[in-house]
Design a protein around this motif. Sequence first.
Motif, PDB file in Angstrom:
ATOM      1  N   GLU A  52     -34.631 -23.424  -4.672  1.00  0.00           N
ATOM      2  CA  GLU A  52     -34.831 -24.550  -5.591  1.00  0.00           C
ATOM      3  C   GLU A  52     -35.975 -25.444  -5.126  1.00  0.00           C
ATOM      4  O   GLU A  52     -36.848 -25.816  -5.912  1.00  0.00           O
ATOM      5  N   ARG A  53     -35.976 -25.778  -3.853  1.00  0.00           N
ATOM      6  CA  ARG A  53     -37.015 -26.659  -3.307  1.00  0.00           C
ATOM      7  C   ARG A  53     -38.386 -25.985  -3.346  1.00  0.00           C
ATOM      8  O   ARG A  53     -39.402 -26.622  -3.636  1.00  0.00           O
ATOM      9  N   SER A  54     -38.420 -24.679  -3.065  1.00  0.00           N
ATOM     10  CA  SER A  54     -39.701 -23.964  -3.089  1.00  0.00           C
ATOM     11  C   SER A  54     -40.291 -23.938  -4.497  1.00  0.00           C
ATOM     12  O   SER A  54     -41.502 -24.056  -4.678  1.00  0.00           O
ATOM     13  N   ILE A  55     -39.442 -23.792  -5.489  1.00  0.00           N
ATOM     14  CA  ILE A  55     -39.891 -23.800  -6.882  1.00  0.00           C
ATOM     15  C   ILE A  55     -40.400 -25.182  -7.278  1.00  0.00           C
ATOM     16  O   ILE A  55     -41.419 -25.321  -7.948  1.00  0.00           O
ATOM     17  N   GLU A  56     -39.695 -26.198  -6.827  1.00  0.00           N
ATOM     18  CA  GLU A  56     -40.051 -27.579  -7.161  1.00  0.00           C
ATOM     19  C   GLU A  56     -41.464 -27.926  -6.699  1.00  0.00           C
ATOM     20  O   GLU A  56     -42.162 -28.712  -7.321  1.00  0.00           O
ATOM     21  N   HIS A  57     -41.898 -27.318  -5.602  1.00  0.00           N
ATOM     22  CA  HIS A  57     -43.186 -27.653  -5.004  1.00  0.00           C
ATOM     23  C   HIS A  57     -44.247 -26.571  -5.202  1.00  0.00           C
ATOM     24  O   HIS A  57     -45.182 -26.474  -4.406  1.00  0.00           O
ATOM     25  N   SER A  58     -44.097 -25.762  -6.252  1.00  0.00           N
ATOM     26  CA  SER A  58     -45.030 -24.668  -6.498  1.00  0.00           C
ATOM     27  C   SER A  58     -45.364 -24.556  -7.982  1.00  0.00           C
ATOM     28  O   SER A  58     -44.612 -25.023  -8.832  1.00  0.00           O
ATOM     29  N   LEU A  59     -46.465 -23.903  -8.262  1.00  0.00           N
ATOM     30  CA  LEU A  59     -46.799 -23.502  -9.616  1.00  0.00           C
ATOM     31  C   LEU A  59     -46.144 -22.148  -9.826  1.00  0.00           C
ATOM     32  O   LEU A  59     -46.498 -21.172  -9.150  1.00  0.00           O
ATOM     33  N   CYS A  60     -45.165 -22.082 -10.737  1.00  0.00           N
ATOM     34  CA  CYS A  60     -44.358 -20.869 -10.901  1.00  0.00           C
ATOM     35  C   CYS A  60     -44.654 -20.166 -12.215  1.00  0.00           C
ATOM     36  O   CYS A  60     -44.922 -20.805 -13.230  1.00  0.00           O
ATOM     37  N   PHE A  61     -44.562 -18.845 -12.163  1.00  0.00           N
ATOM     38  CA  PHE A  61     -44.772 -17.983 -13.312  1.00  0.00           C
ATOM     39  C   PHE A  61     -43.543 -17.108 -13.477  1.00  0.00           C
ATOM     40  O   PHE A  61     -43.145 -16.415 -12.538  1.00  0.00           O
ATOM     41  N   ARG A  75     -44.993 -17.297  -7.467  1.00  0.00           N
ATOM     42  CA  ARG A  75     -45.271 -18.720  -7.285  1.00  0.00           C
ATOM     43  C   ARG A  75     -46.516 -18.898  -6.441  1.00  0.00           C
ATOM     44  O   ARG A  75     -46.819 -18.096  -5.558  1.00  0.00           O
ATOM     45  N   VAL A  76     -47.234 -19.974  -6.750  1.00  0.00           N
ATOM     46  CA  VAL A  76     -48.470 -20.317  -6.053  1.00  0.00           C
ATOM     47  C   VAL A  76     -48.256 -21.657  -5.368  1.00  0.00           C
ATOM     48  O   VAL A  76     -47.846 -22.628  -6.000  1.00  0.00           O
ATOM     49  N   ILE A  77     -48.524 -21.681  -4.075  1.00  0.00           N
ATOM     50  CA  ILE A  77     -48.477 -22.903  -3.287  1.00  0.00           C
ATOM     51  C   ILE A  77     -49.940 -23.269  -3.033  1.00  0.00           C
ATOM     52  O   ILE A  77     -50.690 -22.475  -2.465  1.00  0.00           O
ATOM     53  N   SER A  78     -50.361 -24.463  -3.487  1.00  0.00           N
ATOM     54  CA  SER A  78     -51.783 -24.771  -3.440  1.00  0.00           C
ATOM     55  C   SER A  78     -52.050 -26.268  -3.403  1.00  0.00           C
ATOM     56  O   SER A  78     -51.225 -27.074  -3.825  1.00  0.00           O
ATOM     57  N   ASP A  79     -53.258 -26.605  -2.944  1.00  0.00           N
ATOM     58  CA  ASP A  79     -53.751 -27.971  -3.111  1.00  0.00           C
ATOM     59  C   ASP A  79     -54.552 -28.092  -4.405  1.00  0.00           C
ATOM     60  O   ASP A  79     -54.999 -29.169  -4.764  1.00  0.00           O
TER      61      ASP A  79
END
Length: 157
Positions: A52-61, A75-79
């Motif tokens: 849940e937390r990882s999704i909250e802080h990522s751009l998800c497809f 999911r993409v984790i990015s600045d």
Amino acid sequence: MSTTAGIPEEVAEHWRGEFLISTDRARLHLDVIHNFLTNCYWAKGIPREVVERSIEHSLCFGIYDGSGRQVGFARVISDFATFAYLGDVFVLESHRGRGLGAWLMECVTQHRAVQGLRRWVLLTRDAHGLYARFGFTLLAAPERYMEVHRPDVYRTV
């Protein structure tokens, strides 16, 4: 493009036949995502709260079939300026062999929010061929990369 905590709020959706790829968080089926991840080689035993937390802080497809059932995820984790990490990419076994993984990668790499980034990274055990089609290569200078790796972090005591 507006953002919350740096994550683009604008929803992108792409249709191919009966399948939809969407960045709409409201469509995500956490049970499907968690069930896959907690049983896969890279996130074995991951707690639902962590997903849940990882999704909250990522751009998800998410990939959805004609009935709205989720059949894939990335999911993409990015600045959203210079760097992106691509993770948790999967298509359910029941839907593999239909080109959905390649289409998902196409949608991820062409998303407006991640254009012009200097570097993308990912980790994979067995999908090098798929990712190579989208420009990913082995590390040019692996001696420059360092990591803290805790493979047992999700195991309960």
